[in-house]
Design a protein around this motif. Structure first.
Motif, PDB file in Angstrom:
ATOM      1  N   VAL A 118      45.100  75.219   5.394  1.00  0.00           N
ATOM      2  CA  VAL A 118      45.594  76.481   4.834  1.00  0.00           C
ATOM      3  C   VAL A 118      46.539  76.302   3.657  1.00  0.00           C
ATOM      4  CG1 VAL A 118      45.254  77.809   6.944  1.00  0.00           C
ATOM      5  CG2 VAL A 118      47.459  76.776   6.501  1.00  0.00           C
ATOM      6  N   SER A 119      47.243  75.161   3.604  1.00  0.00           N
ATOM      7  CA  SER A 119      48.237  75.006   2.537  1.00  0.00           C
ATOM      8  C   SER A 119      47.915  73.872   1.572  1.00  0.00           C
ATOM      9  CB  SER A 119      49.630  74.766   3.141  1.00  0.00           C
ATOM     10  OG  SER A 119      49.708  73.457   3.680  1.00  0.00           O
ATOM     11  N   GLY A 120      46.964  73.014   1.958  1.00  0.00           N
ATOM     12  CA  GLY A 120      46.650  71.860   1.121  1.00  0.00           C
ATOM     13  C   GLY A 120      47.593  70.691   1.353  1.00  0.00           C
ATOM     14  N   TYR A 121      48.538  70.851   2.300  1.00  0.00           N
ATOM     15  CA  TYR A 121      49.544  69.823   2.546  1.00  0.00           C
ATOM     16  C   TYR A 121      49.760  69.694   4.049  1.00  0.00           C
ATOM     17  CZ  TYR A 121      54.105  67.467   2.316  1.00  0.00           C
ATOM     18  OH  TYR A 121      55.142  66.575   2.474  1.00  0.00           O
ATOM     19  N   GLY A 122      49.465  68.525   4.609  1.00  0.00           N
ATOM     20  CA  GLY A 122      49.547  68.307   6.045  1.00  0.00           C
ATOM     21  C   GLY A 122      50.937  68.343   6.636  1.00  0.00           C
ATOM     22  N   TRP A 123      51.960  68.242   5.793  1.00  0.00           N
ATOM     23  CA  TRP A 123      53.337  68.269   6.285  1.00  0.00           C
ATOM     24  C   TRP A 123      54.025  69.604   5.982  1.00  0.00           C
ATOM     25  CZ3 TRP A 123      54.587  64.697   9.644  1.00  0.00           C
ATOM     26  CH2 TRP A 123      53.913  63.491   9.619  1.00  0.00           C
ATOM     27  N   ALA A 124      53.249  70.640   5.679  1.00  0.00           N
ATOM     28  CA  ALA A 124      53.827  71.955   5.376  1.00  0.00           C
ATOM     29  C   ALA A 124      54.643  72.449   6.572  1.00  0.00           C
ATOM     30  CB  ALA A 124      52.717  72.953   5.058  1.00  0.00           C
ATOM     31  N   ASP A 125      55.714  73.195   6.288  1.00  0.00           N
ATOM     32  CA  ASP A 125      56.497  73.740   7.393  1.00  0.00           C
ATOM     33  C   ASP A 125      55.917  75.086   7.836  1.00  0.00           C
ATOM     34  OD1 ASP A 125      57.573  75.855   5.769  1.00  0.00           O
ATOM     35  OD2 ASP A 125      59.189  74.542   5.086  1.00  0.00           O
ATOM     36  N   LYS A 126      56.444  75.601   8.945  1.00  0.00           N
ATOM     37  CA  LYS A 126      55.920  76.855   9.508  1.00  0.00           C
ATOM     38  C   LYS A 126      55.990  78.006   8.513  1.00  0.00           C
ATOM     39  CE  LYS A 126      56.158  76.634  14.511  1.00  0.00           C
ATOM     40  NZ  LYS A 126      54.825  77.088  14.809  1.00  0.00           N
ATOM     41  N   GLY A 127      57.052  78.048   7.729  1.00  0.00           N
ATOM     42  CA  GLY A 127      57.192  79.120   6.741  1.00  0.00           C
ATOM     43  C   GLY A 127      56.096  79.071   5.690  1.00  0.00           C
ATOM     44  N   GLN A 128      55.795  77.868   5.198  1.00  0.00           N
ATOM     45  CA  GLN A 128      54.729  77.713   4.208  1.00  0.00           C
ATOM     46  C   GLN A 128      53.384  78.129   4.793  1.00  0.00           C
ATOM     47  OE1 GLN A 128      55.799  73.550   3.568  1.00  0.00           O
ATOM     48  NE2 GLN A 128      55.872  73.954   1.364  1.00  0.00           N
ATOM     49  N   VAL A 129      53.121  77.710   6.013  1.00  0.00           N
ATOM     50  CA  VAL A 129      51.859  78.066   6.660  1.00  0.00           C
ATOM     51  C   VAL A 129      51.778  79.581   6.836  1.00  0.00           C
ATOM     52  CG1 VAL A 129      50.510  77.864   8.796  1.00  0.00           C
ATOM     53  CG2 VAL A 129      51.579  75.831   7.809  1.00  0.00           C
ATOM     54  N   GLY A 130      52.844  80.197   7.296  1.00  0.00           N
ATOM     55  CA  GLY A 130      52.866  81.650   7.472  1.00  0.00           C
ATOM     56  C   GLY A 130      52.618  82.396   6.176  1.00  0.00           C
ATOM     57  N   ARG A 131      53.221  81.927   5.079  1.00  0.00           N
ATOM     58  CA  ARG A 131      53.012  82.579   3.772  1.00  0.00           C
ATOM     59  C   ARG A 131      51.572  82.409   3.295  1.00  0.00           C
ATOM     60  NH1 ARG A 131      58.116  80.613   3.411  1.00  0.00           N
ATOM     61  NH2 ARG A 131      57.575  78.744   2.238  1.00  0.00           N
ATOM     62  N   MET A 132      50.994  81.232   3.526  1.00  0.00           N
ATOM     63  CA  MET A 132      49.601  81.013   3.119  1.00  0.00           C
ATOM     64  C   MET A 132      48.646  81.868   3.950  1.00  0.00           C
ATOM     65  SD  MET A 132      49.343  79.285   0.452  1.00  0.00           S
ATOM     66  CE  MET A 132      47.562  79.201   0.485  1.00  0.00           C
ATOM     67  N   VAL A 133      48.942  82.026   5.238  1.00  0.00           N
ATOM     68  CA  VAL A 133      48.120  82.901   6.082  1.00  0.00           C
ATOM     69  C   VAL A 133      48.178  84.326   5.536  1.00  0.00           C
ATOM     70  CG1 VAL A 133      48.009  83.982   8.382  1.00  0.00           C
ATOM     71  CG2 VAL A 133      48.190  81.502   8.180  1.00  0.00           C
ATOM     72  N   MET A 134      49.386  84.784   5.184  1.00  0.00           N
ATOM     73  CA  MET A 134      49.521  86.129   4.601  1.00  0.00           C
ATOM     74  C   MET A 134      48.687  86.260   3.336  1.00  0.00           C
ATOM     75  SD  MET A 134      53.488  87.327   4.900  1.00  0.00           S
ATOM     76  CE  MET A 134      53.177  88.780   3.900  1.00  0.00           C
ATOM     77  N   LEU A 136      46.052  84.294   2.284  1.00  0.00           N
ATOM     78  CA  LEU A 136      44.616  84.142   2.523  1.00  0.00           C
ATOM     79  C   LEU A 136      43.995  85.362   3.183  1.00  0.00           C
ATOM     80  CD1 LEU A 136      44.591  80.419   3.694  1.00  0.00           C
ATOM     81  CD2 LEU A 136      43.597  81.313   1.568  1.00  0.00           C
ATOM     82  N   LEU A 137      44.781  86.051   4.022  1.00  0.00           N
ATOM     83  CA  LEU A 137      44.263  87.228   4.729  1.00  0.00           C
ATOM     84  C   LEU A 137      44.680  88.545   4.067  1.00  0.00           C
ATOM     85  CD1 LEU A 137      44.851  86.066   8.420  1.00  0.00           C
ATOM     86  CD2 LEU A 137      42.715  86.012   7.096  1.00  0.00           C
ATOM     87  N   SER A 138      45.345  88.457   2.919  1.00  0.00           N
ATOM     88  CA  SER A 138      45.808  89.645   2.179  1.00  0.00           C
ATOM     89  C   SER A 138      46.634  90.583   3.064  1.00  0.00           C
ATOM     90  CB  SER A 138      44.622  90.403   1.579  1.00  0.00           C
ATOM     91  OG  SER A 138      43.872  89.565   0.734  1.00  0.00           O
ATOM     92  N   LEU A 139      47.562  90.001   3.811  1.00  0.00           N
ATOM     93  CA  LEU A 139      48.413  90.797   4.696  1.00  0.00           C
ATOM     94  C   LEU A 139      49.656  91.266   3.952  1.00  0.00           C
ATOM     95  CD1 LEU A 139      48.325  88.518   7.886  1.00  0.00           C
ATOM     96  CD2 LEU A 139      46.882  90.498   7.372  1.00  0.00           C
ATOM     97  N   LYS A 140      50.113  92.445   4.294  1.00  0.00           N
ATOM     98  CA  LYS A 140      51.324  92.980   3.684  1.00  0.00           C
ATOM     99  C   LYS A 140      52.569  92.565   4.466  1.00  0.00           C
ATOM    100  CE  LYS A 140      49.069  96.982   1.572  1.00  0.00           C
ATOM    101  NZ  LYS A 140      48.386  96.143   0.668  1.00  0.00           N
ATOM    102  N   GLU A 141      52.412  92.332   5.764  1.00  0.00           N
ATOM    103  CA  GLU A 141      53.517  91.944   6.640  1.00  0.00           C
ATOM    104  C   GLU A 141      53.190  90.610   7.299  1.00  0.00           C
ATOM    105  OE1 GLU A 141      56.407  93.688   7.149  1.00  0.00           O
ATOM    106  OE2 GLU A 141      55.716  95.099   5.625  1.00  0.00           O
ATOM    107  N   PRO A 142      54.204  89.768   7.520  1.00  0.00           N
ATOM    108  CA  PRO A 142      53.931  88.496   8.198  1.00  0.00           C
ATOM    109  C   PRO A 142      53.590  88.708   9.673  1.00  0.00           C
ATOM    110  CG  PRO A 142      56.282  88.739   7.807  1.00  0.00           C
ATOM    111  CD  PRO A 142      55.605  89.905   7.136  1.00  0.00           C
ATOM    112  N   LEU A 143      52.798  87.809  10.201  1.00  0.00           N
ATOM    113  CA  LEU A 143      52.483  87.808  11.632  1.00  0.00           C
ATOM    114  C   LEU A 143      53.609  87.095  12.380  1.00  0.00           C
ATOM    115  CD1 LEU A 143      48.739  86.683  11.444  1.00  0.00           C
ATOM    116  CD2 LEU A 143      49.572  88.981  11.993  1.00  0.00           C
ATOM    117  N   PRO A 144      53.764  87.366  13.680  1.00  0.00           N
ATOM    118  CA  PRO A 144      54.691  86.548  14.469  1.00  0.00           C
ATOM    119  C   PRO A 144      54.271  85.072  14.352  1.00  0.00           C
ATOM    120  CG  PRO A 144      53.912  88.428  15.748  1.00  0.00           C
ATOM    121  CD  PRO A 144      53.121  88.402  14.480  1.00  0.00           C
TER     122      PRO A 144
END
Length: 168
Positions: A118-134, A136-144
């Motif tokens: 999802v981020s192109g980087y295997g050591w990404a932190d949870k925040g980076q992953v959460g932002r990339m999920v938002m 990639l899925l075109s979300l307006k609000e972050p998921l838990p």
């Protein structure tokens, strides 16, 4: 490559005995869309077998509602605490059994594979992953956090070259 005739859906699961994240993501060609996501919470005092049963029941309801084609589950890093590793293994066993009972093939991904997908980087932190999920899925609000991790697992599986079909 032409877009498939129908979207492909993956149920991503981030196992946990107290908080088990899930997310159903659909892919139509290169377009990704969140179908449903949430966190299955078990009460701290609940017997462990009841936690596993609750996760099974909730995932079964999600499968019935959303009809995924696959399940993808995050595998844990090696736990330092043997008791925690055993419990997480039992939770994963219940989740894999749920997939089997519903005829879903399962992809198994370690956290580094998910982060890289999802981020192109295997050591990404949870925040980076959460932002990339938002993104990639075109979300307006972050998921838990647990649901975002599950969505990342599903996205990673859907972006894999050849997701395996469901069992017949």
């Amino acid at each position: 490559m032409p877009a498939p005739a129908a979207p492909v859906r993956c149920l991503g699961v981030d196992p946990g005995s107290l908080a088990c994240g899930f997310a159903v993501v659909s892919r139509w060609g290169s377009r990704l869309e969140l179908v449903e996501a949430g966190v299955i919470r078990s009460p701290r005092g609940a017997d462990f077998d009841q936690r596993i049963l609750g996760i099974h029941q909730k995932l079964s309801e999600v499968i019935a509602r959303t009809a995924p084609d696959f399940m993808a589950v995050e595998s844990p890093f090696v736990e330092k605490n043997a008791q925690s590793a055993l419990k997480l293994g039992q939770i994963r066993g219940g989740i894999l059994l749920t997939a089997g009972l519903h005829g879903l093939a399962v992809g198994d991904y370690n956290p580094m594979q998910v982060k890289k997908a999802v981020s192109g980087y295997g050591w990404a932190d949870k925040g980076q992953v959460g932002r990339m999920v938002m993104t990639l899925l075109s979300l307006k609000e972050p998921l838990p956090a647990d649901a975002a991790d599950a969505a990342a697992v599903a996205i990673g599986h859907l972006m894999a070259a050849r997701p395996r079909p469901a069992y017949s």
